[in-house]
Motif scaffolding. Structure first.
Motif, PDB file in Angstrom:
ATOM      1  N   SER A   1       0.897  -1.130  -0.063  1.00 59.26           N
ATOM      2  CA  SER A   1       0.072   0.029  -0.016  1.00 59.26           C
ATOM      3  C   SER A   1       0.804   1.076  -0.127  1.00 59.26           C
ATOM      4  CB  SER A   1      -0.864  -0.033   1.454  1.00 59.26           C
ATOM      5  OG  SER A   1      -0.087   0.196   2.424  1.00 59.26           O
ATOM      6  N   GLY A   2       0.241   2.459  -0.202  1.00 63.83           N
ATOM      7  CA  GLY A   2       0.946   3.617  -0.361  1.00 63.83           C
ATOM      8  C   GLY A   2       1.356   4.058   1.131  1.00 63.83           C
ATOM      9  N   SER A   3       0.654   3.616   2.230  1.00 64.47           N
ATOM     10  CA  SER A   3       0.854   3.765   3.594  1.00 64.47           C
ATOM     11  C   SER A   3       2.162   3.157   4.039  1.00 64.47           C
ATOM     12  CB  SER A   3      -0.341   3.222   4.592  1.00 64.47           C
ATOM     13  OG  SER A   3      -1.362   4.010   4.115  1.00 64.47           O
ATOM     14  N   GLU A   4       2.159   1.962   3.553  1.00 61.68           N
ATOM     15  CA  GLU A   4       3.369   0.996   3.853  1.00 61.68           C
ATOM     16  C   GLU A   4       4.517   1.544   3.331  1.00 61.68           C
ATOM     17  OE1 GLU A   4       2.175  -3.526   4.679  1.00 61.68           O
ATOM     18  OE2 GLU A   4       3.354  -3.062   2.875  1.00 61.68           O
ATOM     19  N   ALA A   5       4.699   2.175   2.085  1.00 65.23           N
ATOM     20  CA  ALA A   5       5.868   2.740   1.508  1.00 65.23           C
ATOM     21  C   ALA A   5       5.962   4.088   2.129  1.00 65.23           C
ATOM     22  CB  ALA A   5       5.151   2.922   0.061  1.00 65.23           C
ATOM     23  N   ASN A   6       5.091   4.998   2.416  1.00 65.40           N
ATOM     24  CA  ASN A   6       5.438   6.076   3.056  1.00 65.40           C
ATOM     25  C   ASN A   6       6.168   5.629   4.303  1.00 65.40           C
ATOM     26  OD1 ASN A   6       5.149   8.197   1.380  1.00 65.40           O
ATOM     27  ND2 ASN A   6       2.951   8.109   1.547  1.00 65.40           N
ATOM     28  N   ASP A   7       5.623   4.992   4.936  1.00 66.86           N
ATOM     29  CA  ASP A   7       6.241   4.463   6.226  1.00 66.86           C
ATOM     30  C   ASP A   7       7.596   4.244   6.234  1.00 66.86           C
ATOM     31  OD1 ASP A   7       6.575   2.762   8.872  1.00 66.86           O
ATOM     32  OD2 ASP A   7       4.611   3.605   9.274  1.00 66.86           O
ATOM     33  N   LEU A   8       7.988   3.240   5.137  1.00 67.61           N
ATOM     34  CA  LEU A   8       9.163   2.711   4.793  1.00 67.61           C
ATOM     35  C   LEU A   8      10.147   3.815   4.336  1.00 67.61           C
ATOM     36  CD1 LEU A   8      11.271   0.550   4.663  1.00 67.61           C
ATOM     37  CD2 LEU A   8      10.388   0.012   2.624  1.00 67.61           C
TER      38      LEU A   8
ATOM     39  N   LEU B   1      -0.838  -2.916  -4.161  1.00 63.81           N
ATOM     40  CA  LEU B   1       0.618  -2.836  -4.589  1.00 63.81           C
ATOM     41  C   LEU B   1       1.178  -1.465  -4.359  1.00 63.81           C
ATOM     42  CD1 LEU B   1       3.059  -4.178  -6.148  1.00 63.81           C
ATOM     43  CD2 LEU B   1       1.993  -3.688  -8.280  1.00 63.81           C
ATOM     44  N   GLY B   2       2.383  -1.387  -3.851  1.00 64.29           N
ATOM     45  CA  GLY B   2       2.840  -0.073  -3.643  1.00 64.29           C
ATOM     46  C   GLY B   2       4.540  -0.301  -3.513  1.00 64.29           C
ATOM     47  N   ALA B   3       5.134   1.051  -3.388  1.00 63.95           N
ATOM     48  CA  ALA B   3       6.790   0.516  -3.602  1.00 63.95           C
ATOM     49  C   ALA B   3       7.227   2.066  -3.144  1.00 63.95           C
ATOM     50  CB  ALA B   3       7.066   0.493  -5.187  1.00 63.95           C
ATOM     51  N   VAL B   4       8.451   1.869  -2.675  1.00 63.01           N
ATOM     52  CA  VAL B   4       9.592   2.782  -2.591  1.00 63.01           C
ATOM     53  C   VAL B   4      10.526   2.744  -3.510  1.00 63.01           C
ATOM     54  CG1 VAL B   4      11.270   3.957  -1.032  1.00 63.01           C
ATOM     55  CG2 VAL B   4       9.135   2.878   0.162  1.00 63.01           C
ATOM     56  N   ILE B   5      10.840   3.619  -4.169  1.00 64.08           N
ATOM     57  CA  ILE B   5      11.964   3.679  -5.069  1.00 64.08           C
ATOM     58  C   ILE B   5      12.834   4.708  -4.535  1.00 64.08           C
ATOM     59  CG2 ILE B   5      12.718   4.029  -7.610  1.00 64.08           C
ATOM     60  CD1 ILE B   5      10.216   2.525  -7.328  1.00 64.08           C
TER      61      ILE B   5
END
Ligand SMILES: Cc1ncc(COP(=O)(O)O)c(C=O)c1O
Length: 435
Positions: free
Chosen positions: A120-127, A285-289
């Protein structure tokens, strides 16, 4: 103002009313629901339309999750194929996530060469915030004063754009994204506000780990940010030793029509990028790049593991989205549709003193309602128009500090032939919601 809303709640079936009651009894009465006075029950969807339990088909000019179109057969086929073949987590070697990661990273500047998958976007921002803390050794975060980046505890401590009981964290300072339509705030005043926030974080011993921002400032109501602001903001954060995190959950994947990423439209290059919503066309689906220089030291010191992320099915969904964007020329289509949309909206709002013009970029448009007498933001007229649009067969939403900005952000598949239908509904809705 008199709002005309011809909705006839008696028309809704008893099944619909039962479902609402059952929803309340299991999820509680305060779980958010669009059109809360008369919720829309969606029973099927395809392309850029959804069908309600009322038997009506609505044109979807709001939802960015079904990015390449609701229930797109290629996305369904890709997910089904992987689910039927193998869908293990990331600690086994599988090819689909790697194929997808290579294709996705090709769409970024070469400095952004690594990724983490999330759900999710939340998980990605958190990370991303965690990565920024690790990399910089600082804890302070700068955030716009009316924004939303997700629902984890870390993100709640910096949420300014929705109702919540938790206070802002001691390590958080806000800034206001300037709007060149609001002449009372100059560029230098806005940047001075950033300087003051940074100085305060430093005085408090937090330093600056990151600024987290949506390149289009969507939740804020799509302000028309003046030239020089993004450069000034990013330079100040970096001079303080912090990182710039671009949250592309709303602005990414061709939303602006001219560019794949919102940060390109806003003319800056982030140090990290966060992806979500449209990425899997409805599959979570989310991601950190991020650059290798951030990811590798972090991963050497921390085992980041995420069971449902990086699965072949999730990657297949994401890859299918990129392939459909390409094979159906969706960005070209978005350029055509957004040009027609903008021209049509500009003609319709021209001379209507309740509206301050057309905001936004590409397939993300906003129109702000104000009280013509005082210029004060007018959320209730905006709401009446959203409701009237629904009655006229088109789904849109609202954003802004007072929910006074209409939010038009359709699936990217929304085509030039769909635009006149939405414009016609808008004309009728504006007309029906009298001064
Ligand atoms: C800009 C932005 N970032 C992050 C999020 C959170 O994403 P998710 O709901 O997938 O956790 C949202 C959700 O609305 C968002 O709009």
């Amino acid at each position: 103002m008199t709002a005309t809303n011809s909705s006839d709640t008696t028309r809704r079936s008893s099944g619909h009313r039962d479902l609402l009651a059952r929803r309340e009894s299991v999820l509680g009465p305060n779980t958010p629901l669009f059109y809360s006075e008369d919720p829309l029950q969606i029973v099927s969807a395809t392309g850029v339309t959804v069908t309600g339990s009322d038997g009506r088909t609505y044109l979807d000019a709001y939802n960015n999750v079904p990015h390449v179109g609701h229930c797109h057969p290629r996305v369904i086929e890709a997910i089904t194929r992987e689910m039927s073949r193998v869908n293990v987590h990331s600690r086994y070697l599988t090819d689909t996530p790697i194929d997808y990661a290579e294709a996705l990273l090709d769409l970024f500047p070469s400095s952004l060469d690594r990724m983490f998958f999330t759900n999710s976007g939340s998980e990605a921002n958190d990370l991303a915030l965690r990565l920024a803390r690790f990399q910089t050794g600082h804890t302070g975060v700068l955030i716009s004063d009316h924004s939303y980046h997700g629902n984890t505890q870390a993100l709640m401590s910096l949420t300014t754009g929705i109702k919540m009981s938790e206070p802002l964290g001691d390590h958080v300072r806000t800034f206001r994204a300037p709007d060149s339509r609001v002449t009372s705030t100059s560029l230098s005043d806005s940047l001075a506000q950033v300087d003051a926030a940074i100085a305060d974080l430093e005085r408090g011993g937090h330093g600056v780990s990151a600024v987290l921002l949506d390149p289009l400032f969507s939740t804020e109501g799509l302000p028309d940010v003046p030239d020089g602001y993004m450069d000034g903001l990013c330079a100040r954060v970096r001079a303080a030793g912090g990182l710039v995190i671009g949250d592309e959950v709303q602005s990414g994947f061709g939303r602006t029509a001219e560019h794949v990423w919102g940060f390109q439209a806003a003319a800056f290059v982030p140090d990290m990028v966060v992806l979500g919503k449209p990425m899997g066309n409805g599959f979570p689906l989310g991601a950190v790049i991020a650059p290798a220089g951030i990811v590798e030291p972090f991963s050497a010191a921390n085992t980041y593991f995420n069971t449902f992320a990086t699965t072949p099915a999730a990657a297949a969904a994401g890859h299918a989205v990129l392939q459909v964007m390409d094979s159906e020329s969706l960005m070209e289509r978005a350029r055509e549709s957004s040009t027609l949309f903008r021209k049509g909206f500009e003609e319709l709002v021209h001379g209507d003193d309740r509206l301050t013009g057309v905001r936004g970029t590409g397939m993300f448009m906003g129109m702000q309602f104000v009280d013509p007498a005082t210029g004060a933001p007018d959320g209730s007229t905006a709401k009446a128009v959203v409701d009237a649009m629904r009655e006229n067969g088109v789904l849109i939403g609202r954003v802004g500090r007072h929910d006074e900005v209409l939010k038009i952000r359709p699936p990217l598949a929304f085509g030039p032939a769909d635009v006149p239908i939405a414009l016609d509904a808008f004309e009728r809705s504006l007309e029906s919601v009298k001064h």
